[in-house]
Write an enzyme that holds these catalytic residues in place. Structure first.
Site, mmCIF file in Angstrom:
data_model
loop_
_atom_site.group_PDB
_atom_site.id
_atom_site.type_symbol
_atom_site.label_atom_id
_atom_site.label_comp_id
_atom_site.label_asym_id
_atom_site.label_seq_id
_atom_site.Cartn_x
_atom_site.Cartn_y
_atom_site.Cartn_z
ATOM 1 C CE LYS A 32 22.121 -77.218 106.186
ATOM 2 N NZ LYS A 32 22.183 -78.374 105.302
ATOM 3 N NE ARG A 101 17.700 -80.352 104.397
ATOM 4 C CZ ARG A 101 17.916 -79.573 103.336
ATOM 5 N NH1 ARG A 101 18.928 -78.750 103.312
ATOM 6 N NH2 ARG A 101 17.103 -79.620 102.316
ATOM 7 N N GLY A 110 27.831 -79.854 99.851
ATOM 8 C CA GLY A 110 27.729 -81.057 99.016
ATOM 9 C C GLY A 110 28.648 -82.194 99.431
ATOM 10 C CG MET A 112 29.551 -84.594 105.230
ATOM 11 S SD MET A 112 29.673 -84.155 106.940
ATOM 12 C CE MET A 112 29.253 -82.430 106.929
ATOM 13 N NE ARG A 345 25.813 -73.223 102.948
ATOM 14 C CZ ARG A 345 25.866 -74.473 102.541
ATOM 15 N NH1 ARG A 345 26.004 -75.443 103.411
ATOM 16 N NH2 ARG A 345 25.769 -74.791 101.273
ATOM 17 C CG HIS A 468 69.702 -67.963 91.151
ATOM 18 N ND1 HIS A 468 69.247 -67.951 89.855
ATOM 19 C CD2 HIS A 468 70.315 -66.781 91.357
ATOM 20 C CE1 HIS A 468 69.596 -66.821 89.288
ATOM 21 N NE2 HIS A 468 70.257 -66.088 90.175
ATOM 22 C CB SER A 800 68.101 -56.225 107.345
ATOM 23 O OG SER A 800 67.177 -56.837 106.479
ATOM 24 C CB CYS A 868 65.734 -58.170 103.348
ATOM 25 S SG CYS A 868 67.384 -58.693 103.833
ATOM 26 C CE1 TYR A 888 63.052 -53.666 106.291
ATOM 27 C CE2 TYR A 888 63.593 -52.184 108.103
ATOM 28 C CZ TYR A 888 63.994 -53.040 107.081
ATOM 29 O OH TYR A 888 65.328 -53.263 106.852
HETATM 30 C C1 PEP Z 1 69.065 -63.843 103.056
HETATM 31 O O1 PEP Z 1 70.011 -64.592 103.247
HETATM 32 O O2 PEP Z 1 67.974 -63.957 103.619
HETATM 33 C C2 PEP Z 1 69.191 -62.734 102.089
HETATM 34 C C3 PEP Z 1 68.237 -61.857 101.923
HETATM 35 O O3 PEP Z 1 70.321 -62.731 101.325
HETATM 36 P P1 PEP Z 1 70.534 -63.641 100.034
HETATM 37 O O4 PEP Z 1 69.264 -64.343 99.739
HETATM 38 O O5 PEP Z 1 70.927 -62.702 98.941
HETATM 39 O O6 PEP Z 1 71.643 -64.535 100.474
#
Ligand code: PEP
Ligand code: MG
Length: 942
Positions: A32, A101, A110, A112, A345, A468, A800, A868, A888
């Site tokens: 402010k 203020r 709001g 303080m 602001r 899972h 991966s 992944c 990626y």
């Molecule tokens: C992992 O372990 O990160 C993976 C992608 O395989 P999963 O979760 O199927 O074991």
């Protein structure tokens, strides 16, 4: 001597001690204070003021008293204001009144405290009446001061004043405050003074300096008030910043019908529309608008009542938006026709408005596309893509006592449905009963998937972020809360209990995967779609453009110089199509075993597992081959032109078999009842399952180990992959299959299995007389594979990171049990900052990843690297993947948009200095200005 106080016209001095950084200016004098000083410099009418710094606040918090010299500096600054206004503090003839203020670095609306009209005393009030002839205005202002000073500074609470006012009005038969006449306000001031004394035991201070001193102290104290602390915890604002205090000349909106006060946003903070949204009240003071005591008018009406002030206000606010390159949240007062700006602001906004404003402002050339991308957060995108519960409805549900429990927010979005305690019932009631169902289980297993898919949401009382239930729910975009351990599920009685609350099968429940909260009953939701969100699509395309820029990365290990690509984890063609429509440019993980669980395939898989000979296994697998080929064909077709990584079978075989305990129970029951029909087969099956038992199956016969012990399965899978790829190629589809071997620990495993599989690949291509691009690679899920990556890369053409297993194996925490047992305690105790199954642990798991990439690329400089595990959709982990040189990230289709934005954020944050300069040059050439007032000046000068 430390400088604790800065005057309205001392912005240059503040900049000097802040070394030219606007961010540091805000740190020192608060958002402010910085805004007011900056407006003053730009010639905007701001009532003269001074600011006591956040450093003074912090010094006060430490010593519980003002730091040496601060109060003297306040008095000196007050003199300067007296000079600028020609008024005198505490003077009866021509009094200066001020407001006090709070103003922290980050706005905390709001949270303080504020005290208005400081400087009013009995003597000053009399003098002001003489000078203005407006008794109503003076005593209305005076009673406000007594009330604010009492409740904020002296902790009296509001009730004592409200009660005094209400009983006065009732006595007089008045309905509204506007019925009160001048003499009524005079009487009220007396009553308020009595109320004040009744609560504090003291008279209301008639020394204006005492009022100012105690008010300053109260605002300092409000930094540590409960409201403020809770807000900072929620917004992740540091508790050590402190608040500045702004002492500002009062401008009066309550001086008659030529006076007004109001608040406005330069664009609509809820929808993002470019139309100003604001409200004002004639003849009122600031807090009346916010408190909603009287119905305020829309700002556009002001043009009729005060056209001159309105025009000036519109001009100023337009300039402010241009100056700050963002939507402004302003406060103003009109005193006898003269406009004063009291605050500007950056305004808070909804996710929808954040995206619309960012895109609009970039199109208006108010900001660059890069800035637009930076302004939208991954949370904004998340909020826009999942059905959400209405905040107020959730609060109401909580108030009404419907809150049930809180678990891990595993998959975002809101789900409302009827409870079912097993997958078959959940599916049946969803399909046949046409109900919205919520599957509630202690935890889920692969053979629960059909129930999850059929349900609107999933709730478990056990398991964590990579359990899972969590993985599958995210995969399919199903809202999911896991590990809500307060819930006790009784599968036999088919009820769930939490304290007093009991919910039975068929009861309604609302599950919020965004916050992890669970409520009894139905809470209304709203359902968005990406295709309809054109602004978001535009923004994500800009994000992709940024990530695709050459040399936006310094390629730490000779890796890519562009930013990250975003691929998706998808098992079925329909998921792949969705992923592609959400912007994925590859499939980073197809978990083939999910296909084996389909009802018509499971018996064949079990037959294969139970075969004692290789021939027997091959015979069963030959029956599976055509369906696997069809699965892969659909994936290649959906991803025409893009790489598709198919992982060979991973889980231990017992997961495909009936549950051992249930089978044992069945066998015992049959024996007891003397049922012999089919008993032998069941007994044999039980023996086989017992034979498969492992004490530690996650570290047992699974992944590549299974492929080596029973190569027939993966041989069939590779044949299916290459036959499908060949068939697709013949149909004109561009295929890029990548075969991924899971759970490698030593290169020797790859040396054993890979040549066999390659022979099959070559054989299929020879049979089909066709060639296409393909790769064989591995997951890095075991620390040993990461450590020996230089060797592993001799066989693997790509890596991966399976960070679910890599985290499990590096920490030695079970991914299925850790959250339930100790992870939450670890977070609460500060042993872990974040959940390592949600956000990559950079110091441990992250280091292993970095090492693996560096070593792998020593062997194979153009090694393709992805991730992944579940972390592939987490913005913080995505940033890490960018920094260490991943090509990626791959995540569930529903997280692809978030990952695209996070990838661009990482690219912008870490771009090498050369690339930054090139962008800056371009910006200057285009006369595009940057976001801070300072930056703008520099750009202009050039
Ligand atoms: C992992 O372990 O990160 C993976 C992608 O395989 P999963 O979760 O199927 O074991
Ligand atoms: Mg794994």
């Amino acid at each position: 001597m430390n400088k604790w106080v800065y005057l309205f016209n001392e912005v240059k001095e503040v900049e000097k001690v802040s070394r030219g950084s606007w961010d540091s200016v805000k740190s020192l004098v608060g958002g402010k204070g910085a805004g007011l000083m900056d407006m003053t410099r730009a010639g905007v009418p701001v009532p003269p003021f001074f600011t006591v710094t956040t450093e003074a606040c912090n010094a006060y918090q430490k010593a519980n008293k003002f730091p040496a010299g601060m109060w003297d500096q306040e008095l000196k600054a007050l003199k300067a204001i007296e000079k600028a206004t020609g008024k005198k503090f505490g003077d009866a003839k021509n009094p200066l009144l001020v407001s006090c203020r709070s103003g922290a670095k980050f706005s905390m609306p709001g949270m303080m405290d504020t005290i208005l009209n400081i400087g009013l005393t009995d003597k000053v009030a009399e003098g002001m009446v003489k000078a203005t002839g407006n008794t109503r205005f003076v005593y209305d202002s005076y009673r406000r001061l007594i009330e604010m000073f009492g409740s904020v500074v002296m902790d009296t609470g509001d009730e004592v004043f409200e009660h005094a006012l209400e009983s006065y009005k009732a006595e007089k038969g008045y309905k509204n405050d506007t019925d009160m006449q001048a003499e009524d306000w005079v009487a009220i001031v007396e009553k308020f003074k009595v109320a004040y004394k009744s609560k504090t035991g003291e008279d209301f201070p008639q020394d204006p300096f005492k009022q100012l001193e105690l008010s300053t102290e109260a605002v300092f104290r409000s930094w540590n008030g409960k409201r403020a602390v809770d807000y900072r915890n929620k917004e992740k604002i540091s508790h050590t910043l402190g608040t500045a205090v702004n002492i500002c000349t009062m401008a009066f909106g309550n001086m008659g019908d030529d006076s007004a006060t109001g608040v406005a946003f330069t664009r609509n903070p809820s929808t993002g529309d470019s139309l100003m949204m604001g409200e004002y009240l004639i003849n009122a003071q600031g807090e009346d608008v916010v408190a909603g005591i009287r119905n305020a008018d829309p700002i556009q009406n002001l043009v009729n009542q005060m056209p001159k002030a309105y025009k000036q206000f519109m001009d100023i606010t337009a300039k402010l938006e241009k100056h700050y390159h963002d939507m402004q949240d302003v406060e103003f007062t009109i005193e006898r026709g003269k406009l004063w700006m009291l605050q500007t602001r950056i305004g808070k906004r909804t996710a929808k408005a954040a995206v619309k404003m960012a895109v609009d402002m970039a199109n208006e050339k108010l900001i660059t596309k890069e800035e637009a991308v930076k302004r939208v957060t991954p949370e904004n995108v998340d909020a826009l893509l999942h059905p959400q519960f209405d905040d107020s409805a959730m609060n109401q549900a909580e108030k009404d006592g419907h809150f049930v429990a809180k678990g891990v927010n595993a998959s975002p979005g809101a789900a409302v449905g009827q409870i079912y305690f097993d997958a078959d019932m959940a599916e049946k009631m969803a399909k046949e009963g046409k109900q919205d169902t919520i599957m509630v289980r202690p935890f889920t297993k692969p053979d629960d998937v059909h129930g999850m898919i059929a349900s609107k949401g999933v709730l478990t009382s056990e398991g964590g972020a990579t359990s899972h239930a969590a993985v599958v729910a995210r995969q399919f975009g199903i809202p999911c809360v896991v590990g809500a351990s307060a819930i006790k599920i009784d599968l036999e009685k088919r009820v769930m209990n939490v304290g007093e609350i009991t919910l039975k099968e068929g009861d309604w429940i609302s599950v919020d995967g965004t916050t992890g909260k669970v409520f009894a009953g139905k809470i209304p939701t709203s359902e968005p779609s990406l295709e309809e969100q054109t602004d978001l699509l535009t923004l994500l395309n800009w994000a992709d453009e940024i990530s695709a820029r050459k040399n936006i990365r310094s390629a730490p290990n000779g890796g890519p110089t562009r930013g990250l690509q975003v691929w998706a984890n998808a098992d079925y063609p329909k998921d792949a199509r969705r992923a592609r429509s959400y912007g994925a440019v590859g499939i980073g993980l197809c978990r083939t075993e999910h296909m084996f669980f389909e009802p018509e395939r499971l018996p064949i898989v079990q037959e294969m597992i139970l075969s004692e000979t290789s021939d027997g296994r091959t015979a069963a697998l030959n029956k599976l081959l055509p369906t696997q080929r069809k699965d892969f064909d659909g994936l290649f077709e959906a991803m025409d032109g893009y790489p598709v990584i198919i992982r060979l079978i991973d889980p231990p075989l017992h997961e495909f078999m009936p549950d051992e305990e249930a089978l044992l129970e069945e066998v015992i029951t049959m024996r007891v009842k003397g049922q012999t029909d089919g008993l032998k087969a069941k007994e044999d099956l039980l023996e086989s399952i017992k034979g498969m038992h492992e004490s530690n199956p996650m570290m047992g016969l699974r992944g590549v180990r299974l492929s080596i012990v029973m190569p027939e399965i993966v041989e069939m899978q590779v044949r299916a992959i290459f036959e499908a790829a060949a068939d697709c190629t013949l149909r004109g589809i561009v295929v890029k299959p990548e075969v991924m071997i899971p759970l490698t620990g030593t290169v020797k495993e790859l040396e054993w299995i890979q040549p066999r599989l390659l022979r099959i690949a070559s054989a299929v291509m020879a049979e089909k007389k066709i060639k296409f691009e393909y790769k064989f690679g591995t997951m890095i899920e075991i620390p040993r594979a990461a450590v020996t990556a230089q060797e592993v890369a001799k066989q693997a053409e790509f890596f991966s990171f399976g960070t679910n297993d890599l985290t499990q194996m590096t920490y030695g925490y079970s991914r299925d049990d850790a959250e339930r047992n100790f992870l939450i305690t670890y977070q609460e105790q500060g042993i872990l900052g974040t959940n390592p199954f949600q956000t990559i642990d950079r110091e441990g798991v992250g280091k292993l990843m970095q090492w693996a990439i560096d070593e792998g690329r020593k062997t194979r400089p153009n090694l393709e690297v992805g991730i992944c595990g579940e972390h592939g959709g987490d913005p913080n982990s995505i940033e890490w993947c960018h920094m260490i040189g991943n090509n990626y990230v791959s995540c569930s289709p529903f997280r692809v948009p978030i990952a695209r934005l996070a990838a661009a954020h990482a690219a912008l944050k870490h771009q090498p200095v050369v690339a930054k300069k090139a962008v800056a040059k371009k910006a200057v050439a285009k006369k595009v200005v940057t976001s801070s007032p300072k930056g703008k000046k520099v750009a202009k000068k050039k």
